[in-house]
Each structure stands twice: as structure tokens, then as C-alpha cells.
Write an enzyme that holds these catalytic residues in place. Structure first.
Site, PDB file in Angstrom:
ATOM      1  N   CYS A   1     -42.937  29.428  -1.689  1.00 41.87           N
ATOM      2  CA  CYS A   1     -42.640  28.782  -0.416  1.00 41.87           C
ATOM      3  C   CYS A   1     -42.418  27.286  -0.638  1.00 41.87           C
ATOM      4  O   CYS A   1     -43.054  26.676  -1.498  1.00 41.87           O
ATOM      5  CB  CYS A   1     -43.757  29.017   0.581  1.00 41.87           C
TER       6      CYS A   1
ATOM      7  N   CYS B   1     -55.134  26.449   3.126  1.00 42.63           N
ATOM      8  CA  CYS B   1     -53.995  27.015   3.868  1.00 42.63           C
ATOM      9  C   CYS B   1     -54.405  27.671   5.171  1.00 42.63           C
ATOM     10  O   CYS B   1     -53.554  27.949   6.019  1.00 42.63           O
ATOM     11  CB  CYS B   1     -53.248  28.015   3.000  1.00 42.63           C
TER      12      CYS B   1
ATOM     13  N   ARG C   1     -38.220  18.765   5.591  1.00 40.22           N
ATOM     14  CA  ARG C   1     -38.338  17.391   5.144  1.00 40.22           C
ATOM     15  C   ARG C   1     -38.051  16.461   6.318  1.00 40.22           C
ATOM     16  O   ARG C   1     -36.966  16.504   6.881  1.00 40.22           O
ATOM     17  CB  ARG C   1     -37.335  17.161   4.008  1.00 40.22           C
TER      18      ARG C   1
END
Ligand SMILES: [Zn+2]
Ligand SMILES: [Zn+2]
Lengths: 382, 151, 382, 151
Positions: free
Chosen positions: A205, A86, A17
Site C-alpha cells: 500500500c 495502523c 500526496r
């Protein structure tokens, strides 16, 4: 492969983050580190690829790669923006290798970046217009259904699934760039909130902000730079979408791997270190089987026996994988190859696989008709 | 026809019109896909052109019942106003042999097993992209339940 | 260029408002036509590129190319989704040429498609997070400012600007795929609503739904198929972003063109037919100057004298260009090359440039620091 | 400082804080960019790293006035609640010589000419991405007008 391609430089930001860092700045920082690692100037790069999956949807932005490369002082070169879910980053890597092999450039740069820790993210799916999405197919459900079937057919246990997280989280402790740097016990993984039966939160994940960069070059430039990691194979493929799909004997996965093995002239026995797309625990188990690390159905046992842990004979995701490192979509496919490069250079510190000479990175993206939309494999050698 | 006037009450519309139809207009619900007269391929959902030979396929029912190949119960924030939790799965359809994804009647979420029999239904479930309540195809127990729509 | 690349097949849908046709179906239809034109089967294609700019932002969709190629029965091959603003399609073409040149495949397919005629489109800009966008820089303004400066420095007139639309609309009458198929007079162009001074609505290309597809192949495959149009150059570059930018002597434009001329071994005198990125009338005038069709500042005179009209010595945008054909962003860069191929094959019907042997397609996309973010040139020869 | 409390009235916030500053805190407005101490490059807007040498640049005023290089008046639907029509242009800044894009005081829309003198100001103009009124930097006539903010 006609015309050898080498890895000249690598660079990554931390994953996690990062509310105060823009997508542009994340990407540029990874790029700076890769340039420094390669010991080259921006002007030495002949072509740039930028990989990102979500910024159009989340922020309404376009042609972001041009801004990223401009921030690095790279102008007047070809730049393309690439999206492949992805596998966006590893697709960009594949294209970069093509550009070198075609003789178009001596040196190509790939930057993959994603900023996902934003309020508007919502649940990831395969595209808002897809029928499956409208019928409730969120990404965790797709893998949960594979897990349920694997359990039913092969007796795989929830403990075996959870062991993938225990392993990869223990690896993440050794990776300063990883989002999760603490161990978790089997009990904690199983007791974490259920996302989609039988997958718990700690088997999924985490989303992340992050960026990774790679510089690839021709043999002549590699010689000049002293770069010695070679790309033995870089493949990209899409699903077969046949109906019915066997969701636990994943044909697209197996065929994609076999193609890469064939190009590289290697087999599973030759691999020293593997990064694979462990978006969910069951994914890593399925990929063991597709990679031929064990017979079909025995992936759960493989991880339970410690074979794929650091120190085992086939270490998988010693970086922490997506489960511990985090999964900034556009960066992931690049970061897997960055990690292999660290390992093959012998620079991976506490998580070094001793004597690693041959590594494989495996990535998958998108969901369509119970198959994958995109799959990449890269085989690197020291 | 569902999704239209039904007595005095306006039923919500189908999420994607034409995904399911009643066999002969009043029999059990069936999923509707396409069958290619040129190469014989059967696909779901229906398509404009056959992906195998680019022939012009015909709409055709691809199955009214089948057995559950796999499933899961989603317990995160539900998209499109679906119930929390909600169940989804892949079903092997009788007849066509297609393995198709779909929602499962939420009432069954706690009693699902691989291999169990299900049939196709149509339920008021969640909202569409514009937030309007809508009908979605579901797989449900072979014995119709009270939640069935359009009887 | 190492390893010749040939154009094996072309296909397009009509351009314009097509509310009942999905992006997928538009793209697939263009693809079907290209496969039929090449006389090959889906399995003959070794790699696929899909170009689109706006679907992520408008519809929240990802990895759309995989759906498009799957609809064409193309699975198990490498597929990449490419975005580069208005050059998305020509960037995909550039990458497809690289794949053939690298020896990765014998045959590559490019499909570019866009669906823009939707309520949520809004005004096009360079990206919602860009400072310039926040300060009101919509795309027409960017070109209007170039026009204003061109008028101030060189005495270019509004009539000369408008003549570009008159010319391209008259060409569009001859193109069954074009969105606008009626002539307009100079007076009508000038009297149409002002968008951004001095550019009126009829000097701005219309948004459109549409798709175009191209199949490129190696020399050996071209011989087998009887394909005879060769790619003499395919280039991609980005801006220099130097400040100050001379907005009427567009260095990036000129350098991009010069690079392509050098690779192809040709100059402006050799060109028989040109498609260029006439998103706005002034753009075509600037591109004349960058292409060396006339000295800097004399582009307005060139169009006024009819040199660039069908029948003139340097016909530009005989397809109708963006101004008449419409501008479905992801398709445009592909369609330009499709049109050149028609011309060089001698199949362009009423708009055929007689004896055309050498053609050039020029595309630009994105706006950054008074420069372009992306620029492509393709030179094709019969 | 603008964009903060001003007597009893809360001024709207700046669209992008730090784009403009008053010279010495109370002089005329200037656009703020970056100057790289390593290579001497000056850029606008400010950057975290120098794009030319990756050095760490310092924030620096890049110009308070200049001459209009080019302009247009946008007469389509205005984004971000800007006035219809609204004017924009590129200005060659005195001092730094940078050519920068910006809004022009809407009051000047009918009297613009290439080469005319303008200065930097800050005006309440349009809304931000969240629809809140905000202050945007503008170029305006060198003689301040009543629309000026923050005097
Ligand atoms: Zn068929
Ligand atoms: Zn510097």
C-alpha cells in the site's frame, strides 16, 4: 452489546500526496464533513477522540487532537489522543463506542489523520527501539515472510497474490477519494519493482496524507437524526505472542474475528461487504482465511476466482482498500468504517454493493514476535 | 568474547551485547534467551522477568542451529546500513523449538528455501543507531564461511 | 455516575533518574506491583490502557503499551495507547473508568510511564510545530507569566510562591518514592537559579523517569476483592481558548473542577486530601483558587498560612507533588490517583492525612492560546 | 516587504510568513489574523476556517500596538538560538482587544512592567527549525529602536 451505538455522520478527505495541506487542516476538513453529514453542530458532540500514529515521531507534536477539535469550534469537551499503530483510528472508534455505551455522552466524534508524505518519513517499522527493527525487520518484510510461507505450505502463487492488487486497484477507479485511480494488470503488478520477495511495489500500500471522521451516537439521538446504521460489534484485541507462531494460520486474527462474530451474532455467510487491512496483498489473503470466507490455505484461489471482487459474492475492499486508497495510518481504521457506512446507506455510487445490509471492517497494526500488536473488528448493520 | 580487542585490531561492538554467545566460550555460536525456573518457559531475547509467571529467569542458550521457517529478501532502501539487498527470516531452532526472527548471511540471499538448515553466527553487518559499524547475529549455512567473525 | 467504579490496585516505581532501567521495565514493574496489590492475576484484567507522552518523539517508538502488557503476561485483551500531555495518565484512567461503566469489562488496568532523563530531551513545549513554541514559549515561561500577572493583580509575593516548594519538598521527605527527599528553605528556593522570572529552578518540577499503575474494577469485583475506594467522579475536559484569556482567573480550571464537584456531589469543604498539578509553584496557587479552597487572588496567602500543608485543614500534595516527587509526564496523572488511594486506605505512613475519607486529584496538560489543552479531575472516596 | 532582497543584502526570511505586515505596505507593523465575515470573530494567527462558525475568514490586521498584560524573562537554555536571556509576554492589542503571545525586544528585558505600552515590530532573532537565521515578530517600545528591521 449493552446500549446500541449508531453511526450518525461520516467524512473524509482525499487520500494521497497533499504537500500544501497541514495535518491539522486535513483532520479538520474530515471533521467538518462528518458534522455536516450528521447534520449536527459542534456543541452536540460530547467527547472527541483523535487518532494519529506518527506525528510525535515525525514532527515532535503532542496533543494534536485538541488543536483539531478547537479548529472545529469544539472546546470544553473531553478529548483524548489515541495511538495504536495502523489500528489507531479503529481503536479510537472502539473507545468512542464505549463512551456512548457508558452513558457518558450521547454523541462521540472520532477523527483519524496522518501526514506521511514528508522527507523524514523513512521506512515504517514497529518502533525504533525494538530488537526486530534493529535486525532489519521493516514492515514489508514481515508480510513477505508470511507470503513465502503461504506459498510453500499451500501452493499459493505470485499471480494469486498479485490478483489482490489488480482487484483493489480496479475498485479504486470507482472511489474519487482514492490515491490510485487507474487499473493495473497482473503483469504490471508482477513487473513492478520488488520490495521484499515475493511482494512487489504494487502489492504494497502507498503512504498517504489523509483524514477521516466518524460521529457515533446513542439510540435516542439516532432516532432524532434519522441515523440508521448500527454498530453490532466493535472489538479491540492484542496478540498472543506465543512462540512458535504459525504465520499462515494467524491465531490472533482468527480469534479476533470470532470474538466480533460472537458479539454481533453473525458469521461469514451473513456479510455483504468487507473492508480489511490489505497493507500488502498477502494480508488480504490471510484475512479471508481468518474471516472464514474460505478454508485455510485457499485464500489465493478465492481472489483468483473473483469471489471477493465487486460483483462477487463476498466483495472485499470495494473502496480500493489500502492498496489503492492509500494508507494514512491514523485515518485508515476510521475510513474503513466510513466506507462501510456509505455502503450500508446505499450511497457508494459506482462501487455500491447492491443490497448491502451487513458489513465488517477489519484492521491490524504493529508487529511483535511474529504476531500483531493490535487488531480491531467492527460489524455494522443497516 | 567478540566485540573486544582481537590481536591488534579492534572489532566493532555487538549491536545488542549478549544476544549470542559461544557455547562453552569457544564452541559454536548460540542465541541466548531466558529460561524460567518457575514455570519452565523459554523465551528469546532474554528478559528481566518471565512474561508468563513474573519469575526471575536465567540466561540460557536457546539454539545454535535450526531450519528456515520462512524468509524474504528486502530490496528497498536498507535501514542501518545493511547490504542492499539483505535477507531475513524466521528459524525454528533445534532444541528449544523457538521460532526466531533474524538476519540471514547476505551471501545466501539467492539460494534460500523454506526448510533449509542454518546455524547461528555473528557478522560485521551494517551500523548501529549511532552509525557505528557493528556485529549482528545472523543465520548462515551450516558450514562456516569466510565471513565468520571471531575464529 | 452510572455504575460504580472502584480502585482495586495501585503500584509505582520510584521517580527520578534511572538510567539503567528501560521505559518497558519501569512500566512493567509498576504494573506488577499493582497486580500484587489488587491480589489478581494478569488474566483477570479485561482491558489495558498505557499512557505516555514523549517516547514517540524521543525514541521513535510506537504501540508501547502492548509491549508493557505483554511483559506482564497480558495478551489477547484490548489495549490502547493514550497521550494527552501531562494528563496522559489521568486520561487513561478516565477511559478505564468508561470501559468499566460501559460494562465492557469488570476490570481495567492503567499504566503510565515516562523516561525523560535522556540527553535528547530538550526543553518541553506544547509541540514543535506550534507557533507559540517557535516564538519561544517554553513551559516554564507559560507559568511564569501567570505568576507575574498574579503578583501584579493580587500582590502575591515571591515568598508566597516559594512557600509552595518549601511545603511540597517537606512532604517529599516523607515519600520514599519521591525524587527529592530533602527539605529546602525559603531562602534556598529563592536563591536557586532563575528559570523564568519570577520562577526559580526549585519552583519548577524536575524531569524524571518513573511509572505508576492503577487497577479499576466494577462493584461486583470490588466486593470479591475487598476493594473499598470508589471513584466518585472522573472527568476530562479541554480548554475554551476564548480570547482574551484571564490568566489568573482560569476559567477552564474552575469549570473543570465544578463539573467534577457536581458529578461527585461534593464541594471544597468536603475534601480531606488533594493532589494537584504543581508543575510550578504558581500552578498550585492557581489551582487552590480554581478548587475553591480560597477566594481568587488569595492562594498565596493560603499556602503562607500553612492551610495546605500536612497538618493543615486542606493538605495539598502531601506526596510531595510534582515539585518533590518529580514529573515523569505519562505517570504523573496516574500517580496522583495512586497517592489518593494510599491516603484513603490509611496506608500513607508518615504522610498520612488522618481520617482522610474524600480525596481529589487534579491534573492539567498542554498549552494553547493561554489556556490548557487538557484537564482531568478524579474524586475518590473511602 | 521584508524577508526579500534589500539592496545588495539578502535579509533572512520571516519565520512564519504573513504573521506581520506593514499597514498600507509602509506604515507601522501590525499582527495579521483573520476576521470572519459571517460571525464577526477575530482571531490570531490567521486561520483557514473560522473556528466558531466554519466560515471563510479574511486576513486582517489585528493590532499594531497594545499594552503588556504579563511577561517573563526566560533564563534557561534558549530554544531556536534565541538570546539568553530572552523576554516574552502577552499583549492586549489596541483595536481588536486580542491578547496575544509574542517575543519582546531583548533590549527591554530588564525594564518590563505589567501595563506598559508596546508596538509590533519585526526583528532578526534566533533561527528557524532548520537553523537558518530568521525574522520574528516582536513587541518593542513604542519608540522604534535601532534594532528595527526594514526601515
Ligand atoms: Zn515463568
Ligand atoms: Zn465565524
Amino acid at each position: 452489546m449493552s446500549g446500541e451505538v449508531y453511526i450518525a455522520g461520516i467524512g473524509s478527505t482525499a487520500f494521497g500526496r497533499q504537500p500544501d495541506v497541514s495535518l491539522l487542516e486535513l483532520a479538520a476538513e474530515a471533521g467538518r464533513r462528518a458534522l455536516a453529514d450528521a447534520g449536527i453542530k459542534p456543541a452536540d458532540v460530547g467527547i472527541g477522540f483523535f487518532a494519529n500514529a506518527l506525528a510525535g515521531k515525525l514532527f515532535g507534536d503532542l496533543t494534536i487532537g485538541q488543536n483539531v477539535f478547537a479548529a472545529l469550534g469544539m472546546s470544553r469537551l473531553p478529548i483524548a489522543n489515541v495511538e495504536n499503530a495502523c489500528t489507531s483510528g479503529s481503536t479510537a472508534f472502539y473507545l468512542a463506542c464505549l463512551a456512548v455505551r457508558a452513558g457518558e455522552v450521547d454523541c462521540a466524534m472520532v477523527i483519524g489523520a496522518e501526514k506521511m508524505c514528508v522527507p523524514q518519513l523513512g521506512l515504517l517499522s514497529s518502533g525504533d527501539s525494538e530488537l526486530d527493527t534493529l535486525l532489519g525487520l521493516v514492515t514489508p518484510a514481515s508480510f513477505a515472510m508470511r507470503a513465502r510461507r503461504h506459498m510453500a505450505e499451500f501452493g499459493t502463487t505470485v499471480e494469486q497474490l498479485a490478483q489482490v492488487s489488480v482487484k483493489n486497484r480496479s475498485h479504486g477507479v470507482l472511489n474519487a477519494l482514492a490515491q490510485f485511480r487507474s487499473e493495473v494488470s497482473l503483469g504490471e503488478v508482477l513487473a513492478s519493482p520488488m520490495i521484499a520477495d515475493p511482494l512487489t511495489r504494487f502489492q504494497s500500500c502507498p503512504i498517504a496524507d489523509g483524514a477521516s471522521a466518524l460521529i457515533v451516537c446513542s439510540e435516542s439521538m439516532a432516532r432524532r437524526l434519522g441515523a440508521r446504521i448500527t454498530v453490532r460489534a466493535a472489538t479491540l484485541s492484542t496478540g498472543n505472542y506465543d512462540n512458535p507462531q504459525d504465520m499462515v494460520r494467524w491465531r490472533t486474527d482468527r480469534e479476533g474475528v470470532e470474538k466480533a462474530y460472537e458479539i454481533a451474532g453473525v458469521g461469514p455467510a451473513d456479510l455483504d461487504v468487507i473492508e480489511c487491512h490489505d497493507a500488502f496483498t498477502i494480508a488480504e489473503i490471510l484475512h479471508y482465511e481468518a474471516l472464514g470466507l474460505c478454508p485455510v490455505g485457499e485464500g489465493g484461489r478465492l481472489v483468483a476466482e473473483g469471489v471477493t471482487a465487486l460483483g462477487g459474492s463476498k466483495p472485499v475492499n470495494v473502496s480500493g482498500g489500502l492498496l489503492a486508497r492509500g494508507h494514512p495510518v491514523g485515518a485508515t481504521g476510521v475510513e474503513q468504517i466510513v466506507e462501510l457506512t456509505r455502503q450500508l446507506r446505499g450511497n457508494a455510487g459506482a462501487r455500491q454493493v447492491h443490497g448491502a445490509r451487513l458489513g465488517l471492517a477489519h484492521c491490524m497494526g504493529g508487529d511483535r514476535a511474529a504476531d500483531t500488536k493490535s487488531m480491531t473488528v467492527a460489524v455494522l448493520a443497516a | 568474547m567478540t566485540g573486544t580487542m582481537c590481536g591488534d585490531v579492534t572489532e566493532p561492538a555487538e549491536l545488542v551485547p549478549g544476544l549470542v554467545e559461544r557455547v562453552n566460550g569457544r564452541g559454536p555460536y548460540a542465541l541466548v534467551g531466558s529460561r524460567c525456573p518457575d514455570c519452565g518457559a523459554t523465551v528469546f531475547p532474554s528478559v528481566v522477568r518471565c512474561p508468563y509467571c513474573q519469575g526471575q529467569p536465567l540466561r540460557q542458550g536457546v539454539g545454535a542451529a535450526g531450519s528456515l521457517y520462512t524468509y524474504t529478501v528486502v530490496r528497498t532502501r536498507a535501514p542501518f546500513g545493511l547490504p542492499e539487498p539483505y535477507a531475513v527470516g524466521y528459524v525454528d531452532l533445534d532444541g528449544s523449538g523457538l521460532r526466531v526472527f533474524g538476519l540471514i548471511d547476505p551471501a545466501m540471499a539467492d539460494e534460500l528455501t523454506v526448510g533449509q538448515r542454518v546455524e547461528v553466527g555473528l557478522m560485521r553487518l551494517g551500523v548501529d543507531g549511532q552509525g557505528r559499524p557493528c556485529l549482528r547475529p545472523v543465520f548462515r549455512s551450516e558450514h562456516p564461511t569466510a565471513s565468520e567473525v571471531g575464529r
